[in-house]
Scaffold this active site. Structure first.
Site, mmCIF file in Angstrom:
data_model
loop_
_atom_site.group_PDB
_atom_site.id
_atom_site.type_symbol
_atom_site.label_atom_id
_atom_site.label_comp_id
_atom_site.label_asym_id
_atom_site.label_seq_id
_atom_site.Cartn_x
_atom_site.Cartn_y
_atom_site.Cartn_z
ATOM 1 N N HIS A 70 -2.951 24.661 21.466
ATOM 2 C CA HIS A 70 -1.550 25.095 21.460
ATOM 3 C C HIS A 70 -1.198 25.661 22.825
ATOM 4 C CE1 HIS A 70 2.200 26.434 19.592
ATOM 5 N NE2 HIS A 70 2.137 27.412 20.471
ATOM 6 N N ASP B 182 8.418 29.789 10.019
ATOM 7 C CA ASP B 182 8.437 29.732 11.482
ATOM 8 C C ASP B 182 9.671 28.975 11.970
ATOM 9 O OD1 ASP B 182 7.459 30.041 14.155
ATOM 10 O OD2 ASP B 182 6.969 27.922 14.089
ATOM 11 N N ARG C 143 15.170 33.218 16.787
ATOM 12 C CA ARG C 143 14.627 33.841 18.006
ATOM 13 C C ARG C 143 15.140 33.145 19.260
ATOM 14 N NH1 ARG C 143 8.653 33.115 17.399
ATOM 15 N NH2 ARG C 143 8.537 34.174 19.408
ATOM 16 N N SER D 102 4.075 33.081 14.747
ATOM 17 C CA SER D 102 4.607 31.721 14.842
ATOM 18 C C SER D 102 3.478 30.717 15.117
ATOM 19 C CB SER D 102 5.636 31.703 15.983
ATOM 20 O OG SER D 102 5.872 30.413 16.447
ATOM 21 N N LYS E 39 1.500 28.191 11.999
ATOM 22 C CA LYS E 39 1.599 26.718 12.073
ATOM 23 C C LYS E 39 0.221 26.081 12.117
ATOM 24 C CE LYS E 39 4.166 26.350 15.854
ATOM 25 N NZ LYS E 39 5.233 27.201 16.276
#
Ligand code: URA
Length: 449
Positions: A87, A166, A173, A188, A192
């Site tokens: 990520h 999310d 956000r 977040s 995920k």
């Protein structure tokens, strides 16, 4: 309004005053917001209170768990072994998933990758992939699992089933300037990844003016929180800090970045892209148990990259997800905008700075990204850099090419781009894209690949 054992106003007030919220309060909020029972204006206030007052490790863990529970948790039970993912916290020209995913899958790892769309000035892997004709990023869970099992990698977007909280929070956000908030980022990111069935994740935490974390200190703090919370949720992780001061690689914009990724998979040496892909890839192989030592991992990856196995894996993934695999042999099939404008050096010297944040904004102005979630983007526009930081230039020498949908927009964006590039008499000190790996609260150096 959510049927209530709690009061939204009281919870906002408690967080505003700096109190630690209970697991019940946090779970109540996440559930109510996801179901649309708590109105978005109250969730905005809640997120803003968290932004200013923070959350401790326990609260962040409760938040993450509640966000995982907001949807399904994939088990991917038909796939043997450790499922590993990567990520990135988001940058400009960040096409690493397109190179790294197939590369790591080509040496036997399984990668169930859930990626995002471009947000703000940062690009998104899904948008890039969708510049390949036919490529489907919206596979259903069963099809997704099937592709990961057969090919080793699939890249899809977040669905309504995976961590829907999310989706809800991120959309709010994004428009309330509450993205740069470590506990919200951790909730977040981890929700995920865990919900999508990953057992292990490598984090590429981008640091610098072009990233959400503005420097290595902020990056290290985020990494520390990610590591702590992940360990309470049985997720294996490694966190690497990387530089995001100039755009990554030589292209920014969706089709252009796919083209560049294919070139790298065919053996083109773009230093920062290769360094990042091999460094993060080695971490993924170590976490997944595919390699026991970093040197061994790097050897496997180099062989796969140079021997064409990674390119073949990219082709298989494209085909399995409905895309036209002919783009792999002939990237000229990717549509690139026809109005080009060259940015030239205003004086002789060295390229001292290419401002990633400004370049990201210019890419959005060209139409490569969005300013609102529902906006369409233009996959064909973008910027190609012919020179990077540290390169010598003569006066009037081309530095970059802008690809635009109209001549007027090309002219406007080329002028903005010229302002985002600084030329100096002295050569800037070269800096490697990798800053280091965060371990036991310290940044440890990672040797060159
Ligand atoms: N990437 C995410 O997935 N979430 C964040 O909050 C920030 C970056």
């Amino acid at each position: 309004m959510a049927e209530s054992s709690f009061s939204a106003v009281d919870i906002i007030a408690r967080k505003q005053s700096g109190a630690a919220l209970t697991p019940e309060e946090i779970a109540w909020w996440v559930k109510g917001a996801t179901r649309g029972e708590i109105p978005d204006y109250q969730t905005s206030a809640f997120l803003m209170a968290v932004f200013f007052r923070g959350m401790n490790v326990k609260e962040t863990r409760y938040l993450t768990s509640a966000m995982i529970d907001s949807g399904r948790r994939l088990r991917l039970g038909t796939i043997n072994g450790i499922k590993v993912d990567k990520h990135s916290t988001g940058g400009v020209g960040d096409k690493i998933s397109l190179i790294l995913g197939p590369l790591v899958a080509s040496v036997g790892a399984h990668i169930p990758m859930i990626s995002g769309r471009g947000l703000g000035h940062t690009g998104g892997t899904l948008d890039k992939l969708e510049s390949i004709p036919g490529f489907r990023t919206g596979l259903k869970v069963r099809a997704f699992e099937g592709v990961v099992r057969k090919v080793g990698i699939a890249i899809i977007g977040q669905t309504d089933e995976i961590a829907p909280a999310d989706r809800k929070f991120y959309a709010i956000r994004d428009v309330t300037s509450t993205v740069r908030c470590p506990p919200l980022m951790v909730g977040s990111i981890l929700s995920k990844k865990i919900a999508s069935g990953a057992d292990a994740v490598v984090f590429d935490i981008k640091c610098g003016e072009g990233a959400f974390m503005r420097n290595a200190r902020e990056g290290k703090n985020l990494a520390g929180l990610l590591i702590k919370v992940a360990s309470t949720l049985a997720l294996k992780v490694s966190a690497v800090l990387t530089r995001m001061e100039e755009p990554l690689g030589t292209c920014v914009g969706n089709a252009l970045e796919v083209r560049e990724s294919i070139e790298v998979l065919k053996g083109r040496f773009v230093e920062d892209l290769v360094d990042l892909s091999l460094t993060l890839g080695a971490e993924m192989l170590l976490l997944s148990g595919r390699a026991r030592k970093r040197d061994e991992a790097l050897r496997l990856l180099r062989t796969a990259l140079l021997g064409g196995k990674a390119l073949q894996k990219f082709r298989e993934m494209v085909e399995a997800q409905g895309g036209d695999p002919r783009v792999v042999d002939d990237p000229g099939r990717l549509r690139v905008a026809g109005h080009t404008r060259t940015v030239k050096a205003s004086k002789a010297g060295f390229v001292a700075d290419i401002d990633a944040l400004e370049v990201g904004k210019i890419a959005v102005a060209l139409g490569a990204g969005r300013t609102r979630a529902e906006e369409d983007i233009d996959h064909s526009v973008g910027i190609e850099f012919l020179k990077k930081k540290g390169h010598r230039v003569a006066e009037g020498e081309p530095i970059a090419v802008v690809y635009a949908a109209s001549a007027a927009r090309g002219r406007r964006c080329a002028a903005l781009l010229a302002d985002a590039i600084r030329i100096a008499v002295r050569k800037p000190e070269p800096k490697r894209v990798i800053i280091g790996r965060v371990s036991s609260g310290r940044i440890e150096e990672l040797p060159p690949v």
